[in-house]
Design an enzyme around this catalytic site. Structure first.
Site, mmCIF file in Angstrom:
data_model
loop_
_atom_site.group_PDB
_atom_site.id
_atom_site.type_symbol
_atom_site.label_atom_id
_atom_site.label_comp_id
_atom_site.label_asym_id
_atom_site.label_seq_id
_atom_site.Cartn_x
_atom_site.Cartn_y
_atom_site.Cartn_z
ATOM 1 N N ASP A 1 0.678 -0.912 -0.280
ATOM 2 C CA ASP A 1 0.376 -0.186 0.014
ATOM 3 C C ASP A 1 0.634 0.864 -0.263
ATOM 4 O O ASP A 1 1.976 1.206 0.302
ATOM 5 C CB ASP A 1 -0.791 -0.178 0.974
ATOM 6 N N ASN B 1 -7.246 -2.205 14.512
ATOM 7 C CA ASN B 1 -8.523 -2.304 14.354
ATOM 8 C C ASN B 1 -9.187 -3.201 12.848
ATOM 9 O O ASN B 1 -10.298 -3.709 12.433
ATOM 10 C CB ASN B 1 -8.773 -1.291 13.363
ATOM 11 N N HIS C 1 -7.434 -3.848 10.843
ATOM 12 C CA HIS C 1 -6.863 -4.279 8.419
ATOM 13 C C HIS C 1 -5.838 -4.923 8.617
ATOM 14 O O HIS C 1 -4.491 -5.010 9.353
ATOM 15 C CB HIS C 1 -7.021 -3.051 8.600
ATOM 16 N N GLU D 1 -9.370 -1.753 5.545
ATOM 17 C CA GLU D 1 -9.769 -1.537 6.945
ATOM 18 C C GLU D 1 -11.190 -1.863 6.947
ATOM 19 O O GLU D 1 -12.338 -2.845 5.936
ATOM 20 C CB GLU D 1 -10.311 -0.117 6.016
HETATM 21 C C1 F6R Z 1 1.413 -1.278 6.354
HETATM 22 C C2 F6R Z 1 0.014 -1.943 6.524
HETATM 23 C C3 F6R Z 1 -0.369 -1.715 7.583
HETATM 24 C C4 F6R Z 1 0.778 -2.373 8.782
HETATM 25 C C5 F6R Z 1 -0.282 -2.229 10.565
HETATM 26 C C6 F6R Z 1 0.306 -2.273 11.029
HETATM 27 O O1 F6R Z 1 1.981 -1.339 4.888
HETATM 28 O O2 F6R Z 1 -0.366 -2.068 5.450
HETATM 29 O O3 F6R Z 1 -1.482 -3.041 7.580
HETATM 30 O O4 F6R Z 1 0.980 -3.653 8.722
HETATM 31 O O5 F6R Z 1 -0.597 -0.428 10.189
HETATM 32 O O6 F6R Z 1 1.370 -1.055 11.309
HETATM 33 P P1 F6R Z 1 2.761 -1.314 12.783
HETATM 34 O O7 F6R Z 1 3.635 -2.212 11.925
HETATM 35 O O8 F6R Z 1 2.690 0.051 12.352
HETATM 36 O O9 F6R Z 1 1.694 -1.647 13.485
#
Ligand code: F6R
Length: 251
Positions: free
Chosen positions: A74, A145, A147, A152
């Protein structure tokens, strides 16, 4: 048919990251010995930083990434590569600048694509993944959450790469790095759940107390759009690599 992902609990994030780096290293070397590419799906965020440091360490010990093709999950929409919070910058500073991957084998969604070309752009990103033969191993993190990528709560399982609105929890979690939630982009390009489920293997990393509750929910039987990580229950070869804190609420 659904089945729970397996989960492995490691003493620390460093141990979990080493285990995944070693799995990736084995895949890359095996493919090299067969004269083939290895296709990796990669995530950003705080969780995989140690994984990338470990891959850089393996490279310094002799592992070549010259046969590796990568696709990032992403990117925020409306920011260019040079933005300090761009995932392009993140990936280059943590990994790509330190390994021998060919620049043309690196794919990260471009957050500066103009609104009228976005749909074509997302389709072409997806086609590029398919044209390599598909992702061998997809690395994921998990949002508080639930995701995965920027799929999301409410995300449907049949979407490929697309544009999505960020959820308020995601915006709040990104606020610090952007110097306030008002500076966090409201939209992003993300691989869809369908793209993720098509990877041959998926490994989700989750570390720390803040992830314990959502990890417990994601690993409870039952698939719901409200917790997109539960879609991994539809995958035949997915695993959670956890530290003890993230695993604290599992039996
Ligand atoms: C990042 C992504 C997100 C993160 C998630 C966890 O490319 O796709 O889904 O993996 O938000 O983020 P952290 O590792 O910062 O807790």
């Amino acid at each position: 048919m659904s089945q729970l992902p397996t989960h492995h609990v490691f003493p620390s994030p460093a141990d979990a990251s080493e285990a995944l780096a070693s799995e990736i290293g084995d895949l890359v070397s095996r493919r090299a010995s067969e004269g083939r590419h290895a296709v990796l799906g990669l995530a950003t965020g705080s969780t995989p930083i140690r994984l990338y440091a470990e891959l850089v360490r393996l490279h310094r010990q002799g592992l070549s990434f010259s046969n590796v093709i990568t696709f990032n999950l992403d990117e925020y929409l409306g920011i260019g590569r040079d933005h300090p919070e761009s995932y392009w910058k993140f990936m280059h500073s943590h990994l790509f600048d330190h390994i021998d991957i060919s620049r043309e084998n690196i794919h990260i969604p471009d957050g500066s694509i103009s609104p009228d070309s976005l749909e074509d752009y997302c389709d072409s990103y997806e086609r590029k993944i398919t044209s390599t033969g598909g992702i061998d191993l997809q690395v994921l993190g998990i949002g508080r959450n639930g995701h995965i990528g920027f799929n999301e709560p409410g995300a449907l399982p049949d979407l490929t790469t697309h544009v999505t609105e960020l959820n308020p929890v995601t915006i709040r979690d990104a606020a610090n790095s952007f110097g306030g939630s008002e500076n966090v982009p409201s939209r992003a390009i993300t691989m869809g759940v369908k793209t993720i489920l098509e990877a041959r293997r998926v490994v989700l990393l989750a570390f720390g107390h803040a992830k314990a509750e959502i990890v417990q929910r994601a690993l409870t039987p039952g698939i719901t759009t409200e917790v997109p990580a539960t879609y991994l229950q539809l995958h035949g070869d997915s695993a959670y690599f956890l530290d003890e804190e993230a695993a604290a609420r599992l039996d």
